[in-house]
Design a protein around this motif. Structure first.
Motif, PDB file in Angstrom:
ATOM      1  N   GLN A  51      57.532  74.798  98.589  1.00 34.43           N
ATOM      2  CA  GLN A  51      56.235  74.119  98.699  1.00 34.43           C
ATOM      3  C   GLN A  51      55.618  74.354 100.082  1.00 34.43           C
ATOM      4  O   GLN A  51      54.413  74.598 100.194  1.00 34.43           O
ATOM      5  CB  GLN A  51      56.437  72.614  98.449  1.00 34.43           C
ATOM      6  CG  GLN A  51      55.176  71.839  98.262  1.00 34.43           C
ATOM      7  CD  GLN A  51      54.480  72.181  96.944  1.00 34.43           C
ATOM      8  OE1 GLN A  51      55.135  72.586  95.983  1.00 34.43           O
ATOM      9  NE2 GLN A  51      53.187  72.046  96.932  1.00 34.43           N
ATOM     10  N   CYS A  55      56.205  76.976 102.065  1.00 35.52           N
ATOM     11  CA  CYS A  55      55.790  78.372 102.172  1.00 35.52           C
ATOM     12  C   CYS A  55      54.498  78.617 101.400  1.00 35.52           C
ATOM     13  O   CYS A  55      53.625  79.357 101.843  1.00 35.52           O
ATOM     14  CB  CYS A  55      56.891  79.298 101.634  1.00 35.52           C
ATOM     15  SG  CYS A  55      58.340  79.389 102.686  1.00 35.52           S
ATOM     16  N   LEU A  56      54.354  77.971 100.243  1.00 31.66           N
ATOM     17  CA  LEU A  56      53.158  78.165  99.432  1.00 31.66           C
ATOM     18  C   LEU A  56      51.927  77.562 100.115  1.00 31.66           C
ATOM     19  O   LEU A  56      50.839  78.148 100.057  1.00 31.66           O
ATOM     20  CB  LEU A  56      53.367  77.516  98.048  1.00 31.66           C
ATOM     21  CG  LEU A  56      52.252  77.731  97.041  1.00 31.66           C
ATOM     22  CD1 LEU A  56      52.066  79.210  96.753  1.00 31.66           C
ATOM     23  CD2 LEU A  56      52.553  76.986  95.763  1.00 31.66           C
ATOM     24  N   ASN A  57      52.121  76.444 100.784  1.00 35.07           N
ATOM     25  CA  ASN A  57      50.990  75.765 101.428  1.00 35.07           C
ATOM     26  C   ASN A  57      50.870  76.118 102.915  1.00 35.07           C
ATOM     27  O   ASN A  57      50.120  75.466 103.648  1.00 35.07           O
ATOM     28  CB  ASN A  57      51.138  74.246 101.284  1.00 35.07           C
ATOM     29  CG  ASN A  57      51.039  73.840  99.831  1.00 35.07           C
ATOM     30  OD1 ASN A  57      50.366  74.490  99.033  1.00 35.07           O
ATOM     31  ND2 ASN A  57      51.725  72.769  99.475  1.00 35.07           N
ATOM     32  N   SER A  58      51.562  77.139 103.374  1.00 36.07           N
ATOM     33  CA  SER A  58      51.529  77.529 104.784  1.00 36.07           C
ATOM     34  C   SER A  58      50.131  78.041 105.146  1.00 36.07           C
ATOM     35  O   SER A  58      49.476  78.722 104.339  1.00 36.07           O
ATOM     36  CB  SER A  58      52.569  78.619 105.031  1.00 36.07           C
ATOM     37  OG  SER A  58      52.439  79.109 106.346  1.00 36.07           O
ATOM     38  N   GLU A  63      49.529  80.360 107.221  1.00 35.80           N
ATOM     39  CA  GLU A  63      49.586  81.786 107.491  1.00 35.80           C
ATOM     40  C   GLU A  63      49.624  82.554 106.163  1.00 35.80           C
ATOM     41  O   GLU A  63      50.432  82.276 105.274  1.00 35.80           O
ATOM     42  CB  GLU A  63      50.837  82.130 108.316  1.00 35.80           C
ATOM     43  CG  GLU A  63      50.833  81.462 109.688  1.00 35.80           C
ATOM     44  CD  GLU A  63      52.068  81.821 110.478  1.00 35.80           C
ATOM     45  OE1 GLU A  63      52.676  82.864 110.175  1.00 35.80           O
ATOM     46  OE2 GLU A  63      52.407  81.060 111.387  1.00 35.80           O
ATOM     47  N   THR A  64      48.752  83.534 106.039  1.00 32.62           N
ATOM     48  CA  THR A  64      48.660  84.303 104.782  1.00 32.62           C
ATOM     49  C   THR A  64      49.867  85.208 104.585  1.00 32.62           C
ATOM     50  O   THR A  64      50.236  85.506 103.443  1.00 32.62           O
ATOM     51  CB  THR A  64      47.377  85.145 104.767  1.00 32.62           C
ATOM     52  OG1 THR A  64      47.346  85.977 105.919  1.00 32.62           O
ATOM     53  CG2 THR A  64      46.154  84.271 104.713  1.00 32.62           C
ATOM     54  N   GLN A  90      52.480  83.078 102.850  1.00 37.60           N
ATOM     55  CA  GLN A  90      52.082  82.848 101.457  1.00 37.60           C
ATOM     56  C   GLN A  90      52.278  84.123 100.621  1.00 37.60           C
ATOM     57  O   GLN A  90      52.796  84.091  99.514  1.00 37.60           O
ATOM     58  CB  GLN A  90      50.625  82.411 101.385  1.00 37.60           C
ATOM     59  CG  GLN A  90      50.367  81.007 101.872  1.00 37.60           C
ATOM     60  CD  GLN A  90      48.878  80.654 101.778  1.00 37.60           C
ATOM     61  OE1 GLN A  90      48.055  81.472 101.356  1.00 37.60           O
ATOM     62  NE2 GLN A  90      48.544  79.439 102.169  1.00 37.60           N
ATOM     63  N   TYR A  97      55.943  84.805 100.045  1.00 35.64           N
ATOM     64  CA  TYR A  97      56.476  83.857  99.052  1.00 35.64           C
ATOM     65  C   TYR A  97      56.034  84.247  97.643  1.00 35.64           C
ATOM     66  O   TYR A  97      56.845  84.289  96.718  1.00 35.64           O
ATOM     67  CB  TYR A  97      56.024  82.430  99.379  1.00 35.64           C
ATOM     68  CG  TYR A  97      56.389  81.459  98.287  1.00 35.64           C
ATOM     69  CD1 TYR A  97      57.686  81.018  98.148  1.00 35.64           C
ATOM     70  CD2 TYR A  97      55.424  81.004  97.389  1.00 35.64           C
ATOM     71  CE1 TYR A  97      58.030  80.135  97.136  1.00 35.64           C
ATOM     72  CE2 TYR A  97      55.763  80.129  96.375  1.00 35.64           C
ATOM     73  CZ  TYR A  97      57.074  79.695  96.256  1.00 35.64           C
ATOM     74  OH  TYR A  97      57.401  78.832  95.263  1.00 35.64           O
ATOM     75  N   LEU A  98      54.741  84.550  97.475  1.00 34.64           N
ATOM     76  CA  LEU A  98      54.238  84.908  96.145  1.00 34.64           C
ATOM     77  C   LEU A  98      54.836  86.238  95.663  1.00 34.64           C
ATOM     78  O   LEU A  98      55.196  86.385  94.483  1.00 34.64           O
ATOM     79  CB  LEU A  98      52.714  84.978  96.168  1.00 34.64           C
ATOM     80  CG  LEU A  98      52.011  83.628  96.359  1.00 34.64           C
ATOM     81  CD1 LEU A  98      50.514  83.829  96.470  1.00 34.64           C
ATOM     82  CD2 LEU A  98      52.331  82.695  95.218  1.00 34.64           C
TER      83      LEU A  98
END
Length: 127
Positions: free
Chosen positions: A18, A20-23, A25-26, A29, A32-33
């Motif tokens: 959660q 990493c997804l809402n970080s 920094e792109t 993200q 993570y994705l």
């Protein structure tokens, strides 16, 4: 009915995902994705491989259960077909036997032949 797929995931891993997804920094993200997508693809591939192996195993066991395939007379080579034919007759005319000789009846005014399977015929007509 709803299913919670995260129920078996430990809380620390779910919280890290959660974050990493809402970080902000792109790069985080995106990493993570990308990892999620690759992980899902690998998981789907593993499931597909397992299903394929199971299907192959079931097909092999079913073929073993059925046994050898049947053989049909029309699939035999040509030399085997001769054995399938009925027995050939003793002669070219088959099992034909010659008829017995006709009997000549001389009791009447002229001689008459009496064939075994026909009506009596005068000798002049039979000749």
């Amino acid at each position: 009915m709803t299913i919670d797929f995260l129920a078996r995931v430990p809380a620390t891993i779910a919280n890290h995902a959660q974050m990493c997804l809402n970080s902000p920094e792109t790069i985080v993200q995106g990493a993570y994705l990308t990892g999620t997508v690759i992980g899902q693809a690998q998981g789907k591939q593993a499931v597909h491989d397992a299903l394929e192996a199971d299907a192959a195993h079931r097909a092999e066991s079913f073929a073993t259960y059925l046994g050898a395939r049947p053989t049909y007379p029309w699939e035999q080579p040509r030399w085997d077909r001769r054995r399938l034919r009925p027995e050939l007759p003793e002669s070219l005319t088959g099992r034909w036997q010659p008829k017995p000789q006709p009997v000549v009846d001389r009791s009447g005014p002229w001689p008459t032949t009496i064939p075994p399977t026909h009506e009596p015929v005068p000798l002049a007509v039979a000749a």
